[in-house]
Design a protein around this motif. Structure first.
Motif, PDB file in Angstrom:
ATOM      1  N   GLY A 166       1.751   6.424  -7.502  1.00 27.06           N
ATOM      2  CA  GLY A 166       0.663   7.171  -8.100  1.00 27.06           C
ATOM      3  C   GLY A 166      -0.731   6.780  -7.658  1.00 27.06           C
ATOM      4  N   GLY A 167      -0.844   5.685  -6.907  1.00 22.99           N
ATOM      5  CA  GLY A 167      -2.155   5.251  -6.448  1.00 22.99           C
ATOM      6  C   GLY A 167      -2.959   4.616  -7.574  1.00 22.99           C
ATOM      7  N   GLY A 168      -4.121   4.121  -7.233  1.00 23.99           N
ATOM      8  CA  GLY A 168      -4.976   3.493  -8.229  1.00 23.99           C
ATOM      9  C   GLY A 168      -4.642   2.025  -8.422  1.00 23.99           C
ATOM     10  N   LEU A 169      -5.471   1.364  -9.213  1.00 29.13           N
ATOM     11  CA  LEU A 169      -5.339  -0.078  -9.404  1.00 29.13           C
ATOM     12  C   LEU A 169      -4.006  -0.454 -10.053  1.00 29.13           C
ATOM     13  N   ASP A 170      -3.610   0.265 -11.092  1.00 23.02           N
ATOM     14  CA  ASP A 170      -2.358  -0.068 -11.769  1.00 23.02           C
ATOM     15  C   ASP A 170      -1.169   0.033 -10.822  1.00 23.02           C
ATOM     16  N   ALA A 227       0.831  -1.205   0.000  1.00 28.02           N
ATOM     17  CA  ALA A 227       0.000   0.000   0.000  1.00 28.02           C
ATOM     18  C   ALA A 227       0.868   1.260   0.000  1.00 28.02           C
ATOM     19  N   ALA A 228       1.940   1.245   0.806  1.00 28.18           N
ATOM     20  CA  ALA A 228       2.825   2.410   0.861  1.00 28.18           C
ATOM     21  C   ALA A 228       3.532   2.622  -0.472  1.00 28.18           C
ATOM     22  N   LEU A 229       3.979   1.526  -1.093  1.00 25.65           N
ATOM     23  CA  LEU A 229       4.656   1.639  -2.379  1.00 25.65           C
ATOM     24  C   LEU A 229       3.681   2.091  -3.459  1.00 25.65           C
ATOM     25  N   ALA A 230       2.476   1.524  -3.453  1.00 20.42           N
ATOM     26  CA  ALA A 230       1.473   1.919  -4.444  1.00 20.42           C
ATOM     27  C   ALA A 230       1.178   3.410  -4.368  1.00 20.42           C
ATOM     28  N   GLU A 231       1.174   3.937  -3.171  1.00 20.61           N
ATOM     29  CA  GLU A 231       0.883   5.362  -2.983  1.00 20.61           C
ATOM     30  C   GLU A 231       1.925   6.231  -3.683  1.00 20.61           C
ATOM     31  N   VAL A 232       3.204   5.887  -3.534  1.00 17.88           N
ATOM     32  CA  VAL A 232       4.241   6.711  -4.168  1.00 17.88           C
ATOM     33  C   VAL A 232       4.336   6.443  -5.671  1.00 17.88           C
ATOM     34  N   ARG A 285      -1.273  -0.331  -7.568  1.00 19.47           N
ATOM     35  CA  ARG A 285      -1.357  -1.426  -6.604  1.00 19.47           C
ATOM     36  C   ARG A 285      -0.877  -2.738  -7.211  1.00 19.47           C
ATOM     37  N   LEU A 286      -1.238  -2.964  -8.481  1.00 17.23           N
ATOM     38  CA  LEU A 286      -0.778  -4.165  -9.161  1.00 17.23           C
ATOM     39  C   LEU A 286       0.747  -4.164  -9.289  1.00 17.23           C
ATOM     40  N   ALA A 287       1.310  -3.027  -9.644  1.00 15.94           N
ATOM     41  CA  ALA A 287       2.764  -2.922  -9.773  1.00 15.94           C
ATOM     42  C   ALA A 287       3.441  -3.135  -8.427  1.00 15.94           C
ATOM     43  N   ALA A 288       2.907  -2.506  -7.393  1.00 18.66           N
ATOM     44  CA  ALA A 288       3.496  -2.641  -6.053  1.00 18.66           C
ATOM     45  C   ALA A 288       3.443  -4.087  -5.584  1.00 18.66           C
ATOM     46  N   GLY A 289       2.333  -4.764  -5.870  1.00 18.81           N
ATOM     47  CA  GLY A 289       2.218  -6.168  -5.475  1.00 18.81           C
ATOM     48  C   GLY A 289       3.278  -7.024  -6.136  1.00 18.81           C
ATOM     49  N   GLN A 290       3.551  -6.773  -7.403  1.00 17.23           N
ATOM     50  CA  GLN A 290       4.575  -7.537  -8.111  1.00 17.23           C
ATOM     51  C   GLN A 290       5.963  -7.268  -7.539  1.00 17.23           C
ATOM     52  N   ILE A 291       6.248  -6.015  -7.264  1.00 15.48           N
ATOM     53  CA  ILE A 291       7.575  -5.647  -6.758  1.00 15.48           C
ATOM     54  C   ILE A 291       7.824  -6.244  -5.381  1.00 15.48           C
TER      55      ILE A 291
END
Length: 207
Positions: A142-146, A135-140, A148-154
């Motif tokens: 840009g937020g949003g579904l894309d 969640a913290a990574l997704a926020e930086v 979150r998907l990228a952060a989950g992979q990383i």
């Protein structure tokens, strides 16, 4: 401000002290064999006080990795190429044998990871740590579904790389032998992330 700083430092020291005592007891006797009341007694505090600091027994262990919860977000924040920034950060961790990369053979580090990965309730509780990291990574990003998907992979790549390193070291392979493979695996994994997530770089560079 100075007084608040002193109080916060004392609070953080208490977190560390109680967590260290708990982990020592868990390593000596097993996580399930030690009660919260026993940890509180060993730390010289009451059980209600302990629960004010650590809402769950598992948090006594996970406190040791709490500082890493927002690490990926801190590294990626403001970067023109967050995947490459995270790649270099992970490789630097391998180089200095950071325990979070799994490439560390210190007996206490191995014992801690064995406790963490070998206790089902700790594994389950650690899932929340991973979710907050994502969640913290997704926020930086840009937020949003894309994002979150990228952060989950990383975060998944970092976790799997670290666990693979730990398993090999815990099985008795020398760190010096595992290290070259760990570097190659990290390079390969992050290269795949970069190819699969090109929009992150474009978003940061304005392409």
């Amino acid at each position: 401000m100075g007084e608040m700083g002193l109080r916060e430092r004392k609070k953080q020291q208490m977190y560390r002290d109680v967590s260290d005592i708990a982990v020592r007891l868990f390593l000596e006797r097993g996580f399930d064999a030690v009660s919260v009341a026993e940890v509180a007694a060993a730390a010289g505090i009451s059980k209600p006080t302990l629960f004010r600091y650590f809402p769950a027994k598992e948090d006594l262990v996970l406190h040791r990795i709490a500082d890493h919860e927002a690490e990926a977000a801190r590294v990626a924040a403001g970067s023109a190429d967050p995947v490459d920034e995270l790649r270099r950060h992970f490789l630097a961790g391998l180089e200095r044998r950071d325990p979070v990369t799994g490439l560390n053979d210190h007996p206490q580090v191995l014992a801690f990871h064995t406790l963490l990965y070998g206790t089902p309730s700790l594994v389950a509780r650690a899932h929340g740590h991973l979710e907050r990291s994502e969640a913290a990574l997704a926020e930086v990003l840009g937020g949003g579904l894309d994002a979150r998907l990228a952060a989950g992979q990383i975060i998944a790549v970092q976790r799997i790389l670290a666990q693979d390193n730990w398993r090999r070291v815990a099985a008795g392979e020398p760190v010096a032998q595992v290290a070259p493979d760990a570097v190659r695996a990290a390079e390969r994994a992050f290269s795949r992330l970069a190819r699969g997530l090109p929009e992150l770089k474009r978003a940061k560079t304005g392409d």
